[in-house]
Scaffold this motif. Structure first.
Motif, PDB file in Angstrom:
ATOM      1  N   GLU A 451      75.115  32.555  44.710  1.00 17.28           N
ATOM      2  CA  GLU A 451      74.644  33.805  44.097  1.00 17.28           C
ATOM      3  C   GLU A 451      73.475  34.394  44.882  1.00 17.28           C
ATOM      4  OE1 GLU A 451      73.239  35.460  39.684  1.00 17.28           O
ATOM      5  OE2 GLU A 451      73.481  33.313  40.051  1.00 17.28           O
ATOM      6  N   PRO A 452      73.555  35.653  45.306  1.00 22.14           N
ATOM      7  CA  PRO A 452      72.445  36.271  46.049  1.00 22.14           C
ATOM      8  C   PRO A 452      71.243  36.514  45.146  1.00 22.14           C
ATOM      9  CG  PRO A 452      74.159  37.881  45.612  1.00 22.14           C
ATOM     10  CD  PRO A 452      74.701  36.558  45.144  1.00 22.14           C
ATOM     11  N   LEU A 453      70.080  36.687  45.773  1.00 25.45           N
ATOM     12  CA  LEU A 453      68.845  36.941  45.038  1.00 25.45           C
ATOM     13  C   LEU A 453      68.735  38.427  44.720  1.00 25.45           C
ATOM     14  CD1 LEU A 453      66.064  36.081  43.931  1.00 25.45           C
ATOM     15  CD2 LEU A 453      65.158  36.374  46.249  1.00 25.45           C
ATOM     16  N   SER A 454      68.792  38.753  43.456  1.00 25.65           N
ATOM     17  CA  SER A 454      68.690  40.147  43.038  1.00 25.65           C
ATOM     18  C   SER A 454      67.239  40.612  43.109  1.00 25.65           C
ATOM     19  CB  SER A 454      69.223  40.283  41.598  1.00 25.65           C
ATOM     20  OG  SER A 454      69.008  41.585  41.112  1.00 25.65           O
ATOM     21  N   GLY A 455      67.035  41.796  43.658  1.00 23.08           N
ATOM     22  CA  GLY A 455      65.690  42.368  43.727  1.00 23.08           C
ATOM     23  C   GLY A 455      64.840  41.805  44.835  1.00 23.08           C
ATOM     24  N   ALA A 456      65.446  41.191  45.843  1.00 19.71           N
ATOM     25  CA  ALA A 456      64.683  40.646  46.966  1.00 19.71           C
ATOM     26  C   ALA A 456      63.960  41.763  47.699  1.00 19.71           C
ATOM     27  CB  ALA A 456      65.606  39.896  47.914  1.00 19.71           C
ATOM     28  N   THR A 457      62.690  41.509  48.036  1.00 21.54           N
ATOM     29  CA  THR A 457      61.887  42.531  48.722  1.00 21.54           C
ATOM     30  C   THR A 457      61.839  42.322  50.226  1.00 21.54           C
ATOM     31  OG1 THR A 457      59.887  41.222  48.375  1.00 21.54           O
ATOM     32  CG2 THR A 457      60.446  42.841  46.678  1.00 21.54           C
ATOM     33  N   GLY A 458      62.296  41.146  50.691  1.00 20.90           N
ATOM     34  CA  GLY A 458      62.230  40.847  52.114  1.00 20.90           C
ATOM     35  C   GLY A 458      63.548  41.088  52.809  1.00 20.90           C
ATOM     36  N   ALA A 459      63.669  40.508  53.990  1.00 18.03           N
ATOM     37  CA  ALA A 459      64.855  40.740  54.826  1.00 18.03           C
ATOM     38  C   ALA A 459      66.051  39.915  54.382  1.00 18.03           C
ATOM     39  CB  ALA A 459      64.517  40.414  56.285  1.00 18.03           C
ATOM     40  N   PHE A 460      65.820  38.848  53.572  1.00 13.20           N
ATOM     41  CA  PHE A 460      66.906  37.938  53.229  1.00 13.20           C
ATOM     42  C   PHE A 460      67.104  37.865  51.716  1.00 13.20           C
ATOM     43  CE2 PHE A 460      64.450  36.077  56.847  1.00 13.20           C
ATOM     44  CZ  PHE A 460      65.317  36.492  57.860  1.00 13.20           C
ATOM     45  N   ASN A 461      68.366  37.815  51.297  1.00 12.74           N
ATOM     46  CA  ASN A 461      68.653  37.620  49.875  1.00 12.74           C
ATOM     47  C   ASN A 461      69.758  36.590  49.645  1.00 12.74           C
ATOM     48  OD1 ASN A 461      70.919  39.002  50.683  1.00 12.74           O
ATOM     49  ND2 ASN A 461      70.864  40.498  49.016  1.00 12.74           N
ATOM     50  N   GLN A 462      70.228  35.936  50.728  1.00 10.21           N
ATOM     51  CA  GLN A 462      71.232  34.891  50.619  1.00 10.21           C
ATOM     52  C   GLN A 462      70.924  33.777  51.616  1.00 10.21           C
ATOM     53  OE1 GLN A 462      75.075  36.942  51.066  1.00 10.21           O
ATOM     54  NE2 GLN A 462      75.614  36.192  49.023  1.00 10.21           N
ATOM     55  N   LEU A 463      71.324  32.557  51.254  1.00 12.67           N
ATOM     56  CA  LEU A 463      71.056  31.423  52.134  1.00 12.67           C
ATOM     57  C   LEU A 463      71.793  31.556  53.460  1.00 12.67           C
ATOM     58  CD1 LEU A 463      71.115  28.329  49.749  1.00 12.67           C
ATOM     59  CD2 LEU A 463      69.154  29.379  50.852  1.00 12.67           C
ATOM     60  N   ALA A 464      72.983  32.128  53.433  1.00 12.18           N
ATOM     61  CA  ALA A 464      73.749  32.253  54.670  1.00 12.18           C
ATOM     62  C   ALA A 464      72.991  33.056  55.717  1.00 12.18           C
ATOM     63  CB  ALA A 464      75.097  32.905  54.381  1.00 12.18           C
ATOM     64  N   GLN A 465      72.125  33.976  55.260  1.00 12.69           N
ATOM     65  CA  GLN A 465      71.381  34.820  56.188  1.00 12.69           C
ATOM     66  C   GLN A 465      70.303  34.040  56.950  1.00 12.69           C
ATOM     67  OE1 GLN A 465      70.028  37.746  53.381  1.00 12.69           O
ATOM     68  NE2 GLN A 465      71.762  39.134  53.802  1.00 12.69           N
ATOM     69  N   ILE A 466      69.921  32.882  56.417  1.00 13.79           N
ATOM     70  CA  ILE A 466      68.896  32.082  57.105  1.00 13.79           C
ATOM     71  C   ILE A 466      69.503  30.807  57.695  1.00 13.79           C
ATOM     72  CG2 ILE A 466      67.047  32.984  55.651  1.00 13.79           C
ATOM     73  CD1 ILE A 466      67.015  30.285  54.189  1.00 13.79           C
ATOM     74  N   GLY A 467      70.839  30.753  57.763  1.00  9.38           N
ATOM     75  CA  GLY A 467      71.499  29.643  58.457  1.00  9.38           C
ATOM     76  C   GLY A 467      71.916  28.483  57.584  1.00  9.38           C
ATOM     77  N   ILE A 468      71.993  28.672  56.273  1.00 11.56           N
ATOM     78  CA  ILE A 468      72.421  27.594  55.375  1.00 11.56           C
ATOM     79  C   ILE A 468      73.722  28.025  54.708  1.00 11.56           C
ATOM     80  CG2 ILE A 468      71.835  26.175  53.372  1.00 11.56           C
ATOM     81  CD1 ILE A 468      68.895  26.671  53.997  1.00 11.56           C
ATOM     82  N   SER A 469      74.783  27.234  54.917  1.00 12.50           N
ATOM     83  CA  SER A 469      76.089  27.594  54.372  1.00 12.50           C
ATOM     84  C   SER A 469      76.824  26.346  53.910  1.00 12.50           C
ATOM     85  CB  SER A 469      76.917  28.341  55.419  1.00 12.50           C
ATOM     86  OG  SER A 469      77.075  27.532  56.577  1.00 12.50           O
ATOM     87  N   THR A 470      77.935  26.569  53.189  1.00  6.17           N
ATOM     88  CA  THR A 470      78.746  25.460  52.688  1.00  6.17           C
ATOM     89  C   THR A 470      79.671  24.946  53.777  1.00  6.17           C
ATOM     90  OG1 THR A 470      78.726  26.470  50.500  1.00  6.17           O
ATOM     91  CG2 THR A 470      80.332  24.743  50.868  1.00  6.17           C
ATOM     92  N   SER A 471      79.834  23.632  53.848  1.00  5.83           N
ATOM     93  CA  SER A 471      80.704  23.029  54.852  1.00  5.83           C
ATOM     94  C   SER A 471      82.139  23.543  54.692  1.00  5.83           C
ATOM     95  CB  SER A 471      80.681  21.504  54.710  1.00  5.83           C
ATOM     96  OG  SER A 471      81.651  20.913  55.535  1.00  5.83           O
ATOM     97  N   ALA A 472      82.788  23.826  55.841  1.00  7.78           N
ATOM     98  CA  ALA A 472      84.168  24.318  55.810  1.00  7.78           C
ATOM     99  C   ALA A 472      85.159  23.210  55.494  1.00  7.78           C
ATOM    100  CB  ALA A 472      84.513  24.959  57.157  1.00  7.78           C
ATOM    101  N   ASN A 473      84.737  21.977  55.603  1.00 12.16           N
ATOM    102  CA  ASN A 473      85.612  20.836  55.336  1.00 12.16           C
ATOM    103  C   ASN A 473      85.615  20.558  53.835  1.00 12.16           C
ATOM    104  OD1 ASN A 473      86.989  18.417  55.163  1.00 12.16           O
ATOM    105  ND2 ASN A 473      85.933  17.485  56.919  1.00 12.16           N
ATOM    106  N   TYR A 474      86.769  20.745  53.185  1.00 15.68           N
ATOM    107  CA  TYR A 474      86.823  20.588  51.733  1.00 15.68           C
ATOM    108  C   TYR A 474      86.522  19.148  51.309  1.00 15.68           C
ATOM    109  CZ  TYR A 474      91.347  18.175  51.986  1.00 15.68           C
ATOM    110  OH  TYR A 474      92.339  17.276  52.220  1.00 15.68           O
TER     111      TYR A 474
END
Length: 599
Positions: A451-474
């Motif tokens: 879930e993205p951060l609603s009302g973010a005042t900075g450049a980032f509102n999701q973890l993927a934007q700072i290099g953190i994501s879910t593993s593609a391997n199920y």
């Protein structure tokens, strides 16, 4: 009394035992059920500990200090600095440093030439060694001591009074003491200049330094030295220092004549004066030094360390005019010269420490964000999350081995420890398979990450934007992976936005930072697990599995009573059989006897 096969010749004990084994089979099911409940409870609690640790870490990740660590560098080792998380990124040029010095005072030569003042020996005993004889004589005051009765516990010819440094003439007002020996009072005259060998039956030798009384002959057990008064010598001195506010700190010291120079130093060092005192008997030198560098004395004060009392001023010879040091630090910061009362001081959240004087050179102190510490904190948080969901996924997906039940005591006996361990490993497997509390808890944690951060005042509102994501391997079960290069770049580019992504404190979940969301979700799962499996603070009545355990215990207790009743019935039946066979045997014997006699 139980009759065991005397008439029938049968092994009644074994027969009853075999019958009871069959009767006990339902009991084994109860004990296995209880063991499974206990294992399940323990599995829940182990996971709850991991969840609690992660919740605590999530709280740390909501704090600003986690993301605002500062890195401080100095171009010159003569000046060092540290910065708080609130310090602004800046550069400071330090020059023209004069370090603050601590005030000190020393004295020597107060012992007569050729004499050695023993630092561990009483001062009154060594009073003749000091050069200032009059001052030494005048510094003493006398205090009256009331000596209680002394009962002789074992036959002895010496006893010790409560105090040393005694005025012998003051004992009992007449220099005599009374000892009750076998119910008869005997008076002894106190002497100080007679040898022990020359004592008479009516004399007692007093060592004024130690307060030890020595009699010519041993005093019998149970005798009583009657109480009396005497004077002992004591002395006082005082010192005054000044704190950082310029306020006077006074302390007065009262010591007995048995006090040594070591005792004096110890009293001073343990006081609130903030000084260190030492005495060197080899050089006959006493020194007192303030622990804190700088000058703090008021305008009317004569020195940073002031002395009072004949002992320090006239006997030892400490004089305020001989004080050395006690100067403030002077430093130029970005072209502005300032004076400080200490070599350590703070400016705008940066704490500087002046280590050495510095003239004609400078030090550049640079304060910047510590990217490494912020990166390490986020990386550690992700790793702990991965460890948590890996452990929970393992528990909720374990295979169930229905043929492996908890072992009974009888089943354990022929097995080795390794075999028991292997069996129980399979018996414990799958106790939390597809558990609703854990699976829903994991699902909520995953949705928090997406879930993205609603009302973010900075450049980032999701973890993927700072290099953190879910593993593609199920098969990883939703573990997170970090693009370390991208995360470092995000921290360097906009550390405030990265912090907001984790710490934002909104009114609802969508406007809350990731660490706050996870902390609340984990807290809900912890409460649900405690409602089912409890914790060390709850009784069995207060959680679901606990109540099930109580119910099983009750059923076991009831069934045990039934087994006892059945066993007693079996024995009654076999006993009746034995009695009947015994009667039949007796009748047969009688008939045989009659046939034989009539024959």
């Amino acid at each position: 009394m139980r009759i065991s096969g005397f008439a029938s010749g049968m092994d009644i004990d074994q027969m009853v035992s075999d019958l009871m084994k069959a009767e006990r089979m339902p009991m084994n099911k109860f004990t296995q059920q209880k063991q499974l409940l206990e294992w399940k409870r323990d599995d829940y609690r182990d996971l709850n500990k991991l969840l609690t640790d992660f919740r605590n870490l999530s709280f740390d990740m909501t704090l600003q200090r986690t993301y605002s660590q500062k890195q401080v560098t100095s171009s010159n080792t003569k000046v060092s600095a540290i910065a708080s998380s609130t310090a602004a990124n800046a550069s400071y040029t330090i020059s023209d440093v004069t370090v603050a010095t601590a005030a000190s005072n020393s004295t020597s030569g107060f012992v007569t030439s050729g004499q050695t003042l023993e630092s561990s020996k009483g001062l009154w005993e060594q009073r003749s060694k000091f050069t200032s004889g009059d001052a030494m004589s005048n510094m003493w005051t006398t205090k009256t001591v009331t000596q209680d009765d002394i009962t002789i516990a074992a036959e002895t010819n010496s006893i010790k009074l409560a105090k040393g440094a005694i005025d012998a003439a003051s004992i009992n007002g007449n220099g005599e003491i009374t000892v009750n020996i076998g119910g008869i009072d005997k008076v002894f005259t106190v002497t100080t200049d007679t040898s022990e060998a020359d004592l008479t039956d009516s004399q007692v030798l007093l060592d004024e330094n130690t307060g030890i009384l020595t009699f010519k002959d041993p005093i019998a057990t149970g005798s009583t030295v009657k109480g009396f008064n005497y004077d002992h010598f004591a002395f006082e001195f005082s010192m005054t220092t000044y704190n950082q506010l310029g306020e006077a700190v006074d302390e007065t010291f009262s010591l007995d004549g048995t006090a040594s120079m070591e005792d004096v130093m110890s009293k001073i060092n343990a006081s609130k004066l903030g000084v260190t005192a030492f005495y060197d008997e080899q050089s006959n030198t006493m020194m007192v030094t303030k622990r804190e560098a700088g000058t703090f004395k008021g305008a009317s004060a004569t020195a940073e360390i002031e002395f009072g009392g004949l002992f320090l001023t006239s006997v030892v010879g400490l004089n305020e005019t001989n004080e050395q040091g006690g100067t403030a630090a002077q430093v130029t910061i970005n072209g502005v010269t300032t004076t400080r009362n200490s070599n350590t001081f703070s400016v705008n959240g940066v704490t500087f420490t002046l280590n050495q004087n510095m003239s004609g050179e400078s030090a550049v102190i640079s304060v910047n964000n510590d990217t490494d510490k912020t990166f390490d904190a986020i990386k550690n948080y992700v790793e702990k999350y991965n460890e948590l969901i890996t452990k929970i996924n393992e528990k909720t997906s374990q295979a169930v081995y229905r043929d492996y039940k908890p072992l009974t005591n009888e089943e354990r006996e022929p097995l080795s420890e390794k075999q028991i361990e292997q069996w129980e490993e399979k018996a414990k497997s799958g106790l939390l398979k597809n558990d609703s509390i854990l699976t829903s808890g994991i699902g909520q944690l995953r949705s928090n990450f997406y879930e993205p951060l609603s009302g973010a005042t900075g450049a980032f509102n999701q973890l993927a934007q700072i290099g953190i994501s879910t593993s593609a391997n199920y098969r990883d079960g939703g573990k997170l992976v970090i693009n370390e290069v991208k995360l470092r770049e995000a921290i360097q580019k906009d550390s405030a936005s990265v912090m907001e992504l984790f710490t934002a404190n909104g009114a609802d979940s969508s406007s809350q930072g990731l660490a706050r969301r996870l902390r609340e979700s984990v807290g809900t799962t912890i409460q649900q697990i405690e409602a089912r499996a409890g914790n060390s603070m709850r009784t069995n009545q207060q959680f679901t599995i606990g109540r099930e355990l109580l119910n099983v215990d009750k059923r076991i207790s009831t069934f045990e009573m039934r087994l006892q009743q059945k066993e007693a019935r079996y024995w009654r039946q076999f006993t009746a059989m034995e009695k009947a066979i015994n009667v039949s045997n007796q009748q047969s014997m009688q008939l045989m006897s009659q046939f034989y006699n009539n024959g």
